[in-house]
Motif scaffolding. Structure first.
Motif, PDB file in Angstrom:
ATOM      1  N   PRO A 131      28.435   4.670 -60.765  1.00 30.38           N
ATOM      2  CA  PRO A 131      27.156   4.945 -61.438  1.00 30.38           C
ATOM      3  C   PRO A 131      27.255   6.131 -62.399  1.00 30.38           C
ATOM      4  O   PRO A 131      26.658   6.116 -63.475  1.00 30.38           O
ATOM      5  N   GLN A 132      28.026   7.130 -62.017  1.00 34.04           N
ATOM      6  CA  GLN A 132      28.224   8.282 -62.896  1.00 34.04           C
ATOM      7  C   GLN A 132      28.974   7.859 -64.158  1.00 34.04           C
ATOM      8  O   GLN A 132      28.640   8.294 -65.270  1.00 34.04           O
ATOM      9  N   SER A 135      26.660   6.083 -66.448  1.00 38.45           N
ATOM     10  CA  SER A 135      25.753   7.044 -67.066  1.00 38.45           C
ATOM     11  C   SER A 135      26.437   7.763 -68.227  1.00 38.45           C
ATOM     12  O   SER A 135      25.835   7.974 -69.287  1.00 38.45           O
ATOM     13  N   HIS A 139      25.555   7.544 -72.565  1.00 33.76           N
ATOM     14  CA  HIS A 139      25.149   8.699 -73.368  1.00 33.76           C
ATOM     15  C   HIS A 139      25.348   8.386 -74.853  1.00 33.76           C
ATOM     16  O   HIS A 139      26.356   7.777 -75.233  1.00 33.76           O
ATOM     17  N   SER A 236      18.672   1.451 -66.605  1.00 36.56           N
ATOM     18  CA  SER A 236      17.851   2.636 -66.752  1.00 36.56           C
ATOM     19  C   SER A 236      17.687   3.345 -65.417  1.00 36.56           C
ATOM     20  O   SER A 236      17.814   4.556 -65.303  1.00 36.56           O
ATOM     21  N   PHE A 239      21.241   4.679 -64.278  1.00 31.20           N
ATOM     22  CA  PHE A 239      21.702   5.846 -65.014  1.00 31.20           C
ATOM     23  C   PHE A 239      20.975   7.102 -64.559  1.00 31.20           C
ATOM     24  O   PHE A 239      21.536   8.169 -64.471  1.00 31.20           O
ATOM     25  N   SER A 240      19.681   6.940 -64.254  1.00 26.57           N
ATOM     26  CA  SER A 240      18.921   8.109 -63.808  1.00 26.57           C
ATOM     27  C   SER A 240      19.438   8.596 -62.455  1.00 26.57           C
ATOM     28  O   SER A 240      19.506   9.788 -62.198  1.00 26.57           O
ATOM     29  N   GLY A 242      22.606   8.037 -61.456  1.00 28.79           N
ATOM     30  CA  GLY A 242      23.951   8.517 -61.689  1.00 28.79           C
ATOM     31  C   GLY A 242      23.968   9.928 -62.233  1.00 28.79           C
ATOM     32  O   GLY A 242      24.843  10.736 -61.900  1.00 28.79           O
ATOM     33  N   SER A 243      22.983  10.286 -63.077  1.00 25.23           N
ATOM     34  CA  SER A 243      22.955  11.621 -63.664  1.00 25.23           C
ATOM     35  C   SER A 243      22.619  12.689 -62.632  1.00 25.23           C
ATOM     36  O   SER A 243      22.852  13.870 -62.848  1.00 25.23           O
TER      37      SER A 243
END
Length: 245
Positions: A131-132, A135, A139, A236, A239-240, A242-243
């Motif tokens: 997931p990271q 993400s 970017h 979406s 990514f949230s 993963g961040s």
């Protein structure tokens, strides 16, 4: 004038420029080689440290280089993810060559599913950190390279299964496969079945659906758009998360 230039060259000016160029080229190659060493060594730390500068620092130490070299990477985390993607894509080419006879005996849907599965299996050792990676790829500074790497992968897979089309269908087929690949990639993140067998069953169904829906370019395009819309919402959310890791 041309003779004068030739005479100057005979005094060693040309050789001087050539030597300088050779030195610069050798220096550049050495720098690239050292960066590759760092990236390759850093991969053994990703499962623990993630796609991070810390992993690169550990990689530099493992390679016997100063951690200061990490400062020469303009996009540190992205460089690590992009290196991994390129390495996997190259490894898939080797797998295709090694399995040529096996693949040739399969139906089209089976060949595509097998190649996608082989490629996704390369990510399993890093699944907890994927997931990271997604993400990082999403970017804005990294998205163009990520899209290019995935586009090359889709093209390589279609080419490996014998597709040689050059018309508009070329784009829709790759868009479809890209959607199926990404959907399976996300499915794997929450699949805890033995050997990820549920993911491979999911993949086979999606491949079959995609091929069955390729009756016309319009139908294929509509399916690709539908997959993309659903995938966008899932990404979406992913990514949230993963961040925050």
């Amino acid at each position: 004038m041309s003779r004068m230039i030739a005479d100057h060259s005979s005094f060693g000016l040309g050789a001087s420029f050539k030597n300088t160029s050779d030195k610069d080229s050798a220096s550049d190659e050495e720098a690239v080689d050292e960066k590759s060493q760092v990236l390759r060594a850093a991969m053994s730390h990703v499962s623990r440290l993630g796609w991070t500068e810390s992993a690169l620092v550990q990689g530099a130490k493992d390679a016997g280089l100063s951690p200061a070299i990490v400062g020469s990477f303009p996009r540190k985390d992205a460089a690590l993810v992009e290196f991994f993607m390129d390495e996997c894509n190259r490894h898939l080419e080797d797998e295709v060559e090694a399995r040529e006879k096996e693949l040739s005996s399969m139906l089209l849907a089976e060949r595509i599913a097998q190649l996608v599965r082989l490629r996704l299996q390369m990510q399993i050792p890093f699944l907890s950190k994927w997931p990271q990676a997604l993400s990082i790829q999403a970017h804005p500074m990294n998205a163009a390279t990520a899209l290019k790497q995935r586009a090359v992968l889709m093209d390589d897979i279609w080419h490996a299964v014998g597709d040689r089309s050059t018309d508009m269908d070329w784009y829709t087929k790759r868009a479809l496969l890209g959607g199926v690949y990404a959907a399976t990639e996300l499915y794997m993140l929450t699949d805890y079945s033995p050997g990820h067998r549920d993911s491979w069953a999911f993949l086979e169904r999606r491949i079959k659906d995609a091929i069955d829906c390729r009756k016309t370019a319009q139908e294929a395009s509509q399916l690709a758009q539908a997959v993309g819309m659903g995938l966008s919402n899932s990404l979406s959310s992913l990514f949230s998360r993963g961040s925050q890791m």
